[in-house]
Scaffold this motif. Structure first.
Motif, short mmCIF file in Angstrom:
data_model
loop_
_atom_site.label_atom_id
_atom_site.label_comp_id
_atom_site.label_asym_id
_atom_site.label_seq_id
_atom_site.Cartn_x
_atom_site.Cartn_y
_atom_site.Cartn_z
N PHE A 59 44.10 -10.94 67.71
CA PHE A 59 45.44 -11.07 68.26
C PHE A 59 45.30 -11.48 69.72
CE2 PHE A 59 45.97 -8.36 64.63
CZ PHE A 59 47.25 -8.63 64.13
N SER A 60 46.08 -12.44 70.15
CA SER A 60 45.92 -13.03 71.48
C SER A 60 46.34 -12.07 72.59
CB SER A 60 46.74 -14.32 71.59
OG SER A 60 48.11 -14.04 71.31
N PRO A 61 45.67 -12.16 73.76
CA PRO A 61 46.05 -11.35 74.92
C PRO A 61 47.12 -12.03 75.75
CG PRO A 61 44.08 -12.60 75.41
CD PRO A 61 44.45 -12.94 73.98
N ALA A 62 47.63 -11.30 76.73
CA ALA A 62 48.57 -11.90 77.68
C ALA A 62 47.85 -13.00 78.45
CB ALA A 62 49.08 -10.84 78.65
N GLY A 63 48.60 -13.97 78.92
CA GLY A 63 48.00 -15.08 79.66
C GLY A 63 47.77 -16.30 78.80
N THR A 64 47.86 -16.13 77.48
CA THR A 64 47.73 -17.29 76.58
C THR A 64 49.14 -17.63 76.10
OG1 THR A 64 47.30 -15.75 74.75
CG2 THR A 64 45.40 -16.69 75.85
N ASN A 65 49.97 -18.06 77.04
CA ASN A 65 51.41 -18.17 76.78
C ASN A 65 51.80 -19.55 76.26
OD1 ASN A 65 51.65 -15.53 77.86
ND2 ASN A 65 51.67 -16.39 79.92
N TRP A 66 51.34 -19.85 75.05
CA TRP A 66 51.71 -21.11 74.44
C TRP A 66 53.14 -21.08 73.92
CZ3 TRP A 66 48.18 -24.69 75.37
CH2 TRP A 66 46.86 -24.31 75.55
N GLN A 67 53.72 -22.25 73.79
CA GLN A 67 55.05 -22.39 73.21
C GLN A 67 54.93 -23.13 71.88
OE1 GLN A 67 57.64 -21.00 74.61
NE2 GLN A 67 56.69 -20.44 76.57
N GLU A 68 55.99 -23.10 71.09
CA GLU A 68 55.95 -23.74 69.78
C GLU A 68 55.66 -25.22 69.90
OE1 GLU A 68 58.71 -24.25 65.75
OE2 GLU A 68 59.25 -22.77 67.28
N GLN A 69 56.16 -25.86 70.95
CA GLN A 69 55.95 -27.30 71.12
C GLN A 69 54.50 -27.63 71.47
OE1 GLN A 69 58.17 -25.46 72.84
NE2 GLN A 69 58.18 -25.94 75.03
N ASP A 70 53.71 -26.60 71.84
CA ASP A 70 52.30 -26.83 72.16
C ASP A 70 51.41 -26.87 70.92
OD1 ASP A 70 52.74 -26.79 74.97
OD2 ASP A 70 52.82 -24.60 74.91
N LEU A 71 51.95 -26.45 69.79
CA LEU A 71 51.17 -26.39 68.56
C LEU A 71 50.91 -27.79 68.01
CD1 LEU A 71 53.00 -23.42 66.80
CD2 LEU A 71 50.96 -23.33 68.24
N HIS A 72 49.71 -27.98 67.48
CA HIS A 72 49.34 -29.26 66.85
C HIS A 72 48.30 -28.98 65.78
CE1 HIS A 72 45.65 -29.12 69.26
NE2 HIS A 72 46.43 -28.81 70.31
N ALA A 73 47.88 -30.00 65.08
CA ALA A 73 46.99 -29.82 63.92
C ALA A 73 45.68 -29.13 64.28
CB ALA A 73 46.71 -31.17 63.27
N ASN A 74 45.15 -29.40 65.46
CA ASN A 74 43.86 -28.82 65.85
C ASN A 74 43.99 -27.61 66.75
OD1 ASN A 74 42.32 -30.80 64.45
ND2 ASN A 74 42.70 -32.25 66.12
N PHE A 75 45.21 -27.12 66.92
CA PHE A 75 45.42 -25.96 67.79
C PHE A 75 44.69 -24.75 67.22
CE2 PHE A 75 47.56 -22.07 69.04
CZ PHE A 75 47.67 -22.23 70.41
N ALA A 76 43.97 -24.04 68.08
CA ALA A 76 43.21 -22.86 67.66
C ALA A 76 43.69 -21.64 68.42
CB ALA A 76 41.72 -23.06 67.89
N PRO A 77 44.21 -20.62 67.73
CA PRO A 77 44.60 -19.39 68.40
C PRO A 77 43.41 -18.71 69.08
CG PRO A 77 45.47 -19.48 66.16
CD PRO A 77 44.48 -20.60 66.29
N TRP A 78 43.70 -17.78 69.95
CA TRP A 78 42.66 -17.03 70.65
C TRP A 78 41.72 -16.36 69.63
CZ3 TRP A 78 40.94 -12.02 70.84
CH2 TRP A 78 40.15 -11.68 71.93
N GLY A 79 40.42 -16.57 69.80
CA GLY A 79 39.41 -15.95 68.94
C GLY A 79 39.05 -16.74 67.70
N TYR A 80 39.83 -17.77 67.38
CA TYR A 80 39.62 -18.51 66.14
C TYR A 80 38.30 -19.28 66.15
CZ TYR A 80 40.76 -21.65 62.22
OH TYR A 80 40.76 -22.33 61.03
N ARG A 81 38.03 -20.03 67.23
CA ARG A 81 36.80 -20.82 67.32
C ARG A 81 35.57 -19.92 67.34
NH1 ARG A 81 38.81 -25.36 65.49
NH2 ARG A 81 40.13 -26.53 66.94
#
Length: 343
Positions: free
Chosen positions: A50-72
């Motif tokens: 689960f992502s921490p504070a400071g990773t404040n992405w918005q829905e418009q920032d999402l794309h096919a290669n977007f990786a949530p915190w910890g995913y990679r």
């Protein structure tokens, strides 16, 4: 919620058939939380992040290669991963769509015999709050927030606590609930609020890092790969080598830049600056003793032997070698004698 439908069908297969259906990956949007998953091997751990504070992405920032915190990080360790990324600045994973998803998901995880959770700060809260629901076996938490329910944590007077009151802190999953899980909680005991939150995780192994802080200085630790190395060990072995951890934190504290960053982060607090100055001076003495200890372990005899062997053909080179040896072993009388001879 494609994952729920897929898991529901996947569970009807034999274990061998389940393995043949992998790898499988995908993503979904759960209100104000984005989830991305990757299943690679039914016999390997399943990691929740689960992502921490400071990773404040918005829905418009999402794309096919977007990786949530910890995913990679999980992908590099070749384990199964379900990563949750909050969207927006003030988001404490309280959205009903997310909670409904997790409640349904919790009934579909029986093939995975090892389930792990990893989170920092706000992400640590989410891991702690959902651990029992997801029946996690081991968790790794860095300076987590146990709850923002003011009745439970009246001493948490951070500004984030007041902002978080826009959410319901009375309903389910508003507080730490580890069930039978074990694991580790890592925090700075000099941070009063972090220390109080950590006390609410008595069943975890407490690892304290003085000067680690929360936020500004904690982010700085990424420069030295501190979080990553600890997380990798946890994911690979489901445990942390505590002796190695102590050595790593000790080495970190020897770095001068570490204290420069801490001083900058606490520039407005005379009290904290005084504490840091005291700690820094203690560490300077400790560092000197550590370096001397390492010097005492160095065998300079090979340098002396080479210098003596070539003293007639290459006297200047012999002198340079002996000078290096003298720096490493300043009390050695043989080195001093040979240098006086050659000079």
């Amino acid at each position: 919620m494609k994952l729920l439908y897929w898991l529901d069908e996947w569970l009807t297969l034999s274990r061998t058939e389940q393995q043949t259906k992998l790898p499988m990956s995908g993503s979904d949007l759960l209100g104000d939380v984005f989830v991305k998953y990757d299943f690679v091997d039914v016999n390997k751990p399943l990691l929740f992040t689960f992502s921490p504070a400071g990773t404040n992405w918005q829905e418009q920032d999402l794309h096919a290669n977007f990786a949530p915190w910890g995913y990679r990080l999980a992908q590099k360790q070749n384990v199964n991963i379900i990563a949750f990324q909050h969207l927006g600045k003030s988001n404490w994973f309280r959205n009903r769509n997310l909670i409904f998803f997790l409640e349904q998901l919790s009934t579909l995880l029986t093939p995975f015999n090892c389930r792990l959770g990893y989170g920092l700060s706000r992400g640590g809260f989410a891991v702690g709050a959902f651990t029992n629901l997801l029946k996690l076996d081991q968790v790794l938490l860095f300076h987590p927030v146990s709850s923002k329910n003011k009745k439970l944590v009246p001493w948490d007077d951070r500004s984030s606590t007041d902002i978080a009151q826009q959410f319901d802190w009375q309903k389910d999953y508003h507080d730490v609930d580890l069930g039978n899980a074990k694991g580790y909680i890592i925090y700075d005991p000099t941070n009063r609020i972090d220390r109080m939150h950590a006390k609410r995780y008595p069943q975890l192994t407490h690892l304290r890092v003085f000067g680690m802080g929360h936020g500004t200085h904690a982010t700085y630790l990424n420069k030295f790969g501190f979080y990553k190395q600890v997380a990798v060990d946890f994911i690979r072995h489901q445990q942390i080598d505590i002796a190695q951890f102590r050595l790593q934190t000790k080495t970190l504290r020897f770095k001068e830049d570490y204290y420069k960053k801490l001083n900058k982060a606490n520039a407005n607090s005379t009290h904290r600056l005084a504490l840091l100055s005291t700690a820094h001076n203690i560490l300077i003495d400790e560092k000197h003793a550590h370096m001397q200890e390492q010097k005492d372990k160095i065998d300079v005899q090979p340098l002396i032997d080479i210098a003596i062997t070539h003293q007639h053909e290459h006297p200047n080179d012999a002198i340079k070698l002996l000078e290096v040896a003298q720096q490493l072993a300043p009390e050695d009388p043989l080195i001093d004698h040979k240098l006086k001879q050659l000079k």
